[in-house]
Design a protein around this motif. Structure first.
Motif, PDB file in Angstrom:
ATOM      1  N   SER B 255       0.820  -1.219   0.000  1.00 59.26           N
ATOM      2  CA  SER B 255       0.000   0.000   0.000  1.00 59.26           C
ATOM      3  C   SER B 255       0.846   1.258   0.000  1.00 59.26           C
ATOM      4  N   LEU B 256       1.989   1.182   0.673  1.00 58.51           N
ATOM      5  CA  LEU B 256       2.867   2.360   0.699  1.00 58.51           C
ATOM      6  C   LEU B 256       3.433   2.676  -0.692  1.00 58.51           C
ATOM      7  N   GLU B 257       3.421   1.677  -1.589  1.00 57.98           N
ATOM      8  CA  GLU B 257       3.833   1.967  -2.970  1.00 57.98           C
ATOM      9  C   GLU B 257       2.858   2.950  -3.618  1.00 57.98           C
ATOM     10  N   ARG B 258       1.573   2.825  -3.240  1.00 62.93           N
ATOM     11  CA  ARG B 258       0.556   3.713  -3.830  1.00 62.93           C
ATOM     12  C   ARG B 258       0.339   4.957  -2.979  1.00 62.93           C
ATOM     13  N   LEU B 259       0.704   4.863  -1.713  1.00 57.19           N
ATOM     14  CA  LEU B 259       0.447   5.961  -0.777  1.00 57.19           C
ATOM     15  C   LEU B 259       1.777   6.299  -0.082  1.00 57.19           C
ATOM     16  N   PRO B 260       2.742   6.854  -0.814  1.00 56.48           N
ATOM     17  CA  PRO B 260       4.094   7.006  -0.252  1.00 56.48           C
ATOM     18  C   PRO B 260       4.153   7.966   0.943  1.00 56.48           C
ATOM     19  N   VAL B 261       4.940   7.563   1.946  1.00 55.84           N
ATOM     20  CA  VAL B 261       5.134   8.380   3.146  1.00 55.84           C
ATOM     21  C   VAL B 261       6.630   8.394   3.426  1.00 55.84           C
ATOM     22  N   ARG B 262       7.193   9.573   3.586  1.00 57.09           N
ATOM     23  CA  ARG B 262       8.652   9.665   3.749  1.00 57.09           C
ATOM     24  C   ARG B 262       9.138   8.956   5.012  1.00 57.09           C
ATOM     25  N   ASP B 263       8.327   9.040   6.073  1.00 56.99           N
ATOM     26  CA  ASP B 263       8.733   8.419   7.340  1.00 56.99           C
ATOM     27  C   ASP B 263       8.825   6.896   7.253  1.00 56.99           C
ATOM     28  N   ALA B 264       8.299   6.336   6.158  1.00 60.90           N
ATOM     29  CA  ALA B 264       8.338   4.870   6.019  1.00 60.90           C
ATOM     30  C   ALA B 264       9.727   4.384   5.634  1.00 60.90           C
ATOM     31  N   ALA B 287      11.858   1.555  -3.874  1.00 59.76           N
ATOM     32  CA  ALA B 287      12.076   1.963  -5.269  1.00 59.76           C
ATOM     33  C   ALA B 287      10.888   2.732  -5.831  1.00 59.76           C
ATOM     34  N   ALA B 288       9.683   2.486  -5.263  1.00 57.86           N
ATOM     35  CA  ALA B 288       8.486   3.174  -5.765  1.00 57.86           C
ATOM     36  C   ALA B 288       8.298   4.558  -5.141  1.00 57.86           C
ATOM     37  N   MET B 289       9.113   4.898  -4.137  1.00 58.16           N
ATOM     38  CA  MET B 289       8.990   6.211  -3.470  1.00 58.16           C
ATOM     39  C   MET B 289       9.497   7.316  -4.415  1.00 58.16           C
ATOM     40  N   PRO B 290       9.070   8.554  -4.193  1.00 57.39           N
ATOM     41  CA  PRO B 290       9.550   9.648  -5.046  1.00 57.39           C
ATOM     42  C   PRO B 290      11.083   9.710  -5.052  1.00 57.39           C
ATOM     43  N   SER B 291      11.662   9.992  -6.216  1.00 56.49           N
ATOM     44  CA  SER B 291      13.120   9.936  -6.359  1.00 56.49           C
ATOM     45  C   SER B 291      13.827  10.919  -5.406  1.00 56.49           C
ATOM     46  N   ALA B 292      13.166  12.022  -5.072  1.00 55.70           N
ATOM     47  CA  ALA B 292      13.784  13.009  -4.183  1.00 55.70           C
ATOM     48  C   ALA B 292      13.961  12.457  -2.760  1.00 55.70           C
ATOM     49  N   TRP B 293      13.190  11.435  -2.395  1.00 51.10           N
ATOM     50  CA  TRP B 293      13.273  10.901  -1.033  1.00 51.10           C
ATOM     51  C   TRP B 293      14.201   9.696  -0.910  1.00 51.10           C
ATOM     52  N   LEU B 298      18.293   3.900  -0.761  1.00 49.27           N
ATOM     53  CA  LEU B 298      18.862   2.979  -1.758  1.00 49.27           C
ATOM     54  C   LEU B 298      20.357   2.753  -1.496  1.00 49.27           C
ATOM     55  N   ARG B 299      21.018   3.808  -1.068  1.00 47.19           N
ATOM     56  CA  ARG B 299      22.459   3.652  -0.747  1.00 47.19           C
ATOM     57  C   ARG B 299      22.630   2.670   0.425  1.00 47.19           C
ATOM     58  N   ALA B 300      21.678   2.722   1.365  1.00 50.43           N
ATOM     59  CA  ALA B 300      21.757   1.815   2.517  1.00 50.43           C
ATOM     60  C   ALA B 300      21.587   0.361   2.097  1.00 50.43           C
TER      61      ALA B 300
END
Lengths: 119, 321
Positions: B255-264, B287-293, B298-300
């Motif tokens: 669901s977070l793929e469709r409803l992205p939350v930065r704190d996730a 990978a589905a989160m906005p690229s700015a976040w 991803l580095r981790a």
């Protein structure tokens, strides 16, 4: 604005319901009950819009649409797809559909789609 | 030489066998004839009545009463035939046309039959009634469907929950949400689909269900929350990424793929580094989160297992080397 519409659905109730609704709005409607008949009628030409059910035994609506587009038929096509079959919508647009309406559908909404497709 | 069986007995057996065979043939002929007669009658009714139903379905407001009066004046057999036609058509139409069909059903007296069948001793009849109540929505349908959603037979409960999807009343939403429970006997996909059908009317209840003690309810609600884009569900979904049940975690991640939350991102990285199915699911969500976040997350994942890196769309380590 009235037009000549080909309606294709293997479900007789739906086929006749769509036909009667479109006729009530002044369109000239011809119905077909399966994909093979639909392809034959589609190739005859002279249609302003084709309303095409996707899920039919034998040749599906997508098969018919693909065959029509391959043969250069560019008549606007409205697909009738089942709810939850998003893959049909993708495949339909890939095959050259212009619009789609999801079943269960509102005949009034379908008429609006047909009117829009007639331009 | 004495025969083993007396000739009289043999004759009696032969005659009995002949009579049984003739009886069976006679029954078969009668059955076939009556089936043919029924089919003929159905075709004849169809020829006379179908057009009337179709006209009523698309009739204007001022035309409908006269059509309904014509139907009311028909006999019982004709009413039953119209009822069957309406029931089938309601599967495929919505909106005004469906309202017209329901009016036809009321005019031919279908509703009382369906309401009676809802309390029939046969589970099959109750399940059929549940389906009809959902499609016809006669007065009292909701109350009966709520009863049937608690029926002793799981098949009846399943049909009733699916039918409740057509009702947006909070009490219907609550019954469908409860059917997500692990022990409800109703397939979770049926309850989840019914909630999706209820749409925004189900939003608030779904958000509450994300905190339900039952893991089945949390899992179903987590899945539906993303599909319905439930307002305010993000924070709860972040919490469910670390739920004690893996199925709930996976549903929350999808669901977070469709409803992205930065704190996730923090909890997702933690799950991704744990590897396995949930690690891959977490990586897909990152990978589905906005690229700015997602850059830091991803580095981790550099130190994650290959399957997780692949799910995140990261190149293989060998390729990097």
């Amino acid at each position: 604005m009235s037009g000549r519409i080909l309606v294709v659905d293997d479900d007789r109730d739906i086929r006749d319901l769509v036909a009667i609704k479109l006729e009530s709005a002044g369109h000239d409607v011809v119905t077909r009950a399966d994909g093979a008949q639909a392809l034959e009628a589609g190739m005859e030409g002279g249609w302003d819009v084709i309303v095409l059910d996707v899920m039919m035994p034998g040749m599906s609506g997508i098969d018919v649409l693909r065959a029509l587009r391959d043969r250069g038929v560019e008549t606007p096509v409205i697909l009738l797809t089942a709810r939850g079959q998003e893959k049909d919508i993708e495949a339909g647009f890939a095959a050259g559909a212009d619009h789609y309406v999801t079943k269960p559908f509102s005949p009034r909404a379908l008429l609006a789609r047909v009117t829009a497709a007639l331009g | 030489m004495n025969p083993l069986v007396a000739p009289e007995l043999l004759w009696a057996l032969l005659i009995a066998a002949l009579l049984v065979t003739l009886g069976m043939l006679g029954t078969l002929v009668v059955q076939r004839s009556s089936r043919r007669a029924r089919e003929r009658r159905r075709r004849e009714l169809d020829g006379r009545l179908r057009r009337l139903v179709l006209e009523a379905t698309i009739a204007d407001d001022d035309e409908l009463p006269a059509l309904l009066d014509r139907m009311r004046a028909l006999d019982r057999g004709e009413h039953a035939h119209i009822g069957r036609t309406v029931f089938m058509m309601l599967q495929d139409v919505t909106g005004e046309a469906a309202d017209r069909l329901r009016a036809v059903a009321a005019a031919v007296g279908l509703a009382p039959l369906v309401l009676d069948a809802a309390r029939h001793r046969s589970a099959v009849r109750r399940a059929d009634a549940a389906e009809a109540l959902g499609r016809l929505a006669p007065e009292g349908a909701l109350e009966l469907l709520l009863e049937l959603a608690d029926d002793r037979e799981p098949e009846v409960r399943t049909v009733a929950v699916r039918a409740l999807g057509s009702f947006e009343d909070p009490i219907a939403v609550d019954a469908v949400t409860r059917a997500l429970a692990t022990e409800s006997g109703v397939p979770s996909t049926v309850a989840a689909t019914a909630l999706l059908q209820q749409g925004s009317a189900a939003s608030e209840r779904v958000r509450q269900a994300l905190r339900d003690p039952d893991a089945g309810i949390r899992r179903g609600a987590a899945r539906v929350a993303g599909l319905l884009q439930v307002p305010g569900a993000g924070e709860e979904l972040v919490r469910l990424v670390q739920d004690e049940h893996e199925s709930v975690r996976l549903a929350a991640m999808r669901s977070l793929e469709r409803l992205p939350v930065r704190d996730a991102l923090g909890p997702l990285v933690e799950q991704a580094l744990a590897g396995g199915t949930r690690g891959e699911a977490a990586a897909r969500t990152i990978a589905a989160m906005p690229s700015a976040w997602r850059g830091e997350a991803l580095r981790a994942l550099d130190r994650a297992e290959p399957g997780v890196r692949r799910a995140a769309g990261l190149p293989r380590r060998e390729a990097l080397a």
